[in-house]
Design a protein around this motif. Sequence first.
Motif, PDB file in Angstrom:
ATOM      1  N   GLN A   8       0.891  -1.225  -0.003  1.00 38.04           N
ATOM      2  CA  GLN A   8      -0.035   0.069   0.068  1.00 38.04           C
ATOM      3  C   GLN A   8       0.931   1.187  -0.219  1.00 38.04           C
ATOM      4  OE1 GLN A   8      -3.775   0.090   0.099  1.00 38.04           O
ATOM      5  NE2 GLN A   8      -3.099  -1.806  -0.749  1.00 38.04           N
ATOM      6  N   ILE A   9       2.022   1.101  -0.351  1.00 36.05           N
ATOM      7  CA  ILE A   9       2.901   2.389  -0.368  1.00 36.05           C
ATOM      8  C   ILE A   9       2.248   3.497  -1.178  1.00 36.05           C
ATOM      9  CG2 ILE A   9       4.102   1.587  -2.714  1.00 36.05           C
ATOM     10  CD1 ILE A   9       6.851   2.831  -1.388  1.00 36.05           C
ATOM     11  N   ARG A  10       2.356   4.689  -0.422  1.00 34.84           N
ATOM     12  CA  ARG A  10       1.584   6.028  -1.185  1.00 34.84           C
ATOM     13  C   ARG A  10       2.532   6.562  -2.246  1.00 34.84           C
ATOM     14  NH1 ARG A  10      -2.712   8.543   1.613  1.00 34.84           N
ATOM     15  NH2 ARG A  10      -3.865   6.797   2.634  1.00 34.84           N
ATOM     16  N   VAL A  11       2.125   6.608  -3.693  1.00 39.84           N
ATOM     17  CA  VAL A  11       2.869   7.127  -4.902  1.00 39.84           C
ATOM     18  C   VAL A  11       2.066   8.267  -5.453  1.00 39.84           C
ATOM     19  CG1 VAL A  11       4.312   4.899  -4.724  1.00 39.84           C
ATOM     20  CG2 VAL A  11       2.323   5.173  -6.389  1.00 39.84           C
ATOM     21  N   VAL A  12       2.727   9.047  -6.143  1.00 41.83           N
ATOM     22  CA  VAL A  12       2.189   9.752  -7.308  1.00 41.83           C
ATOM     23  C   VAL A  12       2.733   9.612  -8.527  1.00 41.83           C
ATOM     24  CG1 VAL A  12       3.592  11.902  -6.655  1.00 41.83           C
ATOM     25  CG2 VAL A  12       1.506  12.210  -7.853  1.00 41.83           C
ATOM     26  N   GLY A  13       1.928   9.525  -9.483  1.00 42.78           N
ATOM     27  CA  GLY A  13       2.650   8.995 -10.939  1.00 42.78           C
ATOM     28  C   GLY A  13       2.051  10.376 -11.617  1.00 42.78           C
ATOM     29  N   PHE A  14       3.161  10.921 -12.412  1.00 45.86           N
ATOM     30  CA  PHE A  14       2.747  11.983 -13.375  1.00 45.86           C
ATOM     31  C   PHE A  14       2.800  11.626 -14.802  1.00 45.86           C
ATOM     32  CE2 PHE A  14       4.122  14.477  -9.480  1.00 45.86           C
ATOM     33  CZ  PHE A  14       3.211  15.473  -9.516  1.00 45.86           C
ATOM     34  N   ASP A  15       1.800  12.306 -15.268  1.00 45.06           N
ATOM     35  CA  ASP A  15       1.919  12.176 -16.892  1.00 45.06           C
ATOM     36  C   ASP A  15       1.346  13.565 -17.586  1.00 45.06           C
ATOM     37  OD1 ASP A  15       2.693  11.201 -19.268  1.00 45.06           O
ATOM     38  OD2 ASP A  15       1.186  10.048 -19.777  1.00 45.06           O
ATOM     39  N   VAL A  35      -1.500  11.398 -10.314  1.00 47.32           N
ATOM     40  CA  VAL A  35      -2.517  10.539  -9.635  1.00 47.32           C
ATOM     41  C   VAL A  35      -1.780   9.839  -8.387  1.00 47.32           C
ATOM     42  CG1 VAL A  35      -3.750   8.315  -9.644  1.00 47.32           C
ATOM     43  CG2 VAL A  35      -3.709   9.937 -11.815  1.00 47.32           C
ATOM     44  N   VAL A  36      -2.368  10.178  -7.196  1.00 49.82           N
ATOM     45  CA  VAL A  36      -2.005   9.560  -5.789  1.00 49.82           C
ATOM     46  C   VAL A  36      -2.745   8.194  -5.552  1.00 49.82           C
ATOM     47  CG1 VAL A  36      -1.646  10.165  -3.534  1.00 49.82           C
ATOM     48  CG2 VAL A  36      -1.534  11.971  -5.225  1.00 49.82           C
ATOM     49  N   MET A  37      -1.701   7.191  -5.235  1.00 52.18           N
ATOM     50  CA  MET A  37      -2.478   5.814  -5.094  1.00 52.18           C
ATOM     51  C   MET A  37      -1.748   5.283  -4.065  1.00 52.18           C
ATOM     52  SD  MET A  37      -3.229   3.975  -8.829  1.00 52.18           S
ATOM     53  CE  MET A  37      -4.119   3.061  -8.044  1.00 52.18           C
ATOM     54  N   VAL A  44      -6.313   7.664  -4.354  1.00 46.38           N
ATOM     55  CA  VAL A  44      -6.748   8.518  -3.124  1.00 46.38           C
ATOM     56  C   VAL A  44      -6.677  10.095  -3.417  1.00 46.38           C
ATOM     57  CG1 VAL A  44      -5.795   6.837  -1.347  1.00 46.38           C
ATOM     58  CG2 VAL A  44      -4.308   8.573  -2.232  1.00 46.38           C
ATOM     59  N   GLY A  45      -6.205  10.186  -4.721  1.00 50.77           N
ATOM     60  CA  GLY A  45      -6.208  11.595  -5.101  1.00 50.77           C
ATOM     61  C   GLY A  45      -5.981  11.856  -6.374  1.00 50.77           C
ATOM     62  N   VAL A  46      -5.956  13.270  -6.842  1.00 54.34           N
ATOM     63  CA  VAL A  46      -5.210  13.682  -8.158  1.00 54.34           C
ATOM     64  C   VAL A  46      -5.036  15.183  -8.063  1.00 54.34           C
ATOM     65  CG1 VAL A  46      -5.901  13.994 -10.741  1.00 54.34           C
ATOM     66  CG2 VAL A  46      -6.975  12.245  -9.434  1.00 54.34           C
ATOM     67  N   LEU A  47      -3.622  15.476  -8.535  1.00 48.72           N
ATOM     68  CA  LEU A  47      -3.124  16.530  -8.509  1.00 48.72           C
ATOM     69  C   LEU A  47      -3.134  17.091  -9.972  1.00 48.72           C
ATOM     70  CD1 LEU A  47       0.076  15.849  -6.361  1.00 48.72           C
ATOM     71  CD2 LEU A  47      -2.024  16.648  -5.688  1.00 48.72           C
TER      72      LEU A  47
END
Length: 195
Positions: A8-15, A35-37, A44-47
């Motif tokens: 369940q590591i919290r990551v954000v992926g950008f494109d 996208v935060v997952m 869990v969220g979107v930036l």
Amino acid sequence: MIRKVKPQIRVVGFDDGTFSFSSKLRRDKTILIGVVMKGSEEVVGVLSRWITVDGSDATDAMIDAVNSSRFKDLRVILLKGITYAGFSVVEVERLHRETGLPVIVVVRKKPDLGAMEGALRKHFPDAEERISLLEKAPPIVELIPEKLYFQAAGVPAETAAEIIRVTTRTGLTPEPLRLAHMIASAVMTGESTRE
């Protein structure tokens, strides 16, 4: 420091979103989506930020998006390549340093740095500065022969590989990057596109 990679590591992926050739000439903007997952399972969220096509603001936009977000438990930043909005080269080490988070760049095709340098020299007055950023990027590591590569800053290669595995649900692309691609393309064209 990441000692153990949890599912369940919290990551954000950008494109970034799509853009046209004419938008390159006008230096228009395109969307940057993060996208935060939790791992590969729960969004869990979107930036979002706007970045200049062929500009030099992608790194600043990512730093701002991460540092000003409410997601203070992020552990890793995932990038879909090292260039955004055309040839806005991400300063991977600076992104790592200024957010305090490891950065993992994931790509499906091994970058042809010679071709990139040629294109930069042909079209950009600040080509040498952009090429310098490419050269400062972490080394390219092959994860799946001829199918998946990565670069990592702030985390050992073995840990980066484990994070890529944990955040990938289907196919080869980590889920936060896959979803960021879909959202960004939908914002710019009205409909999501395939990778």
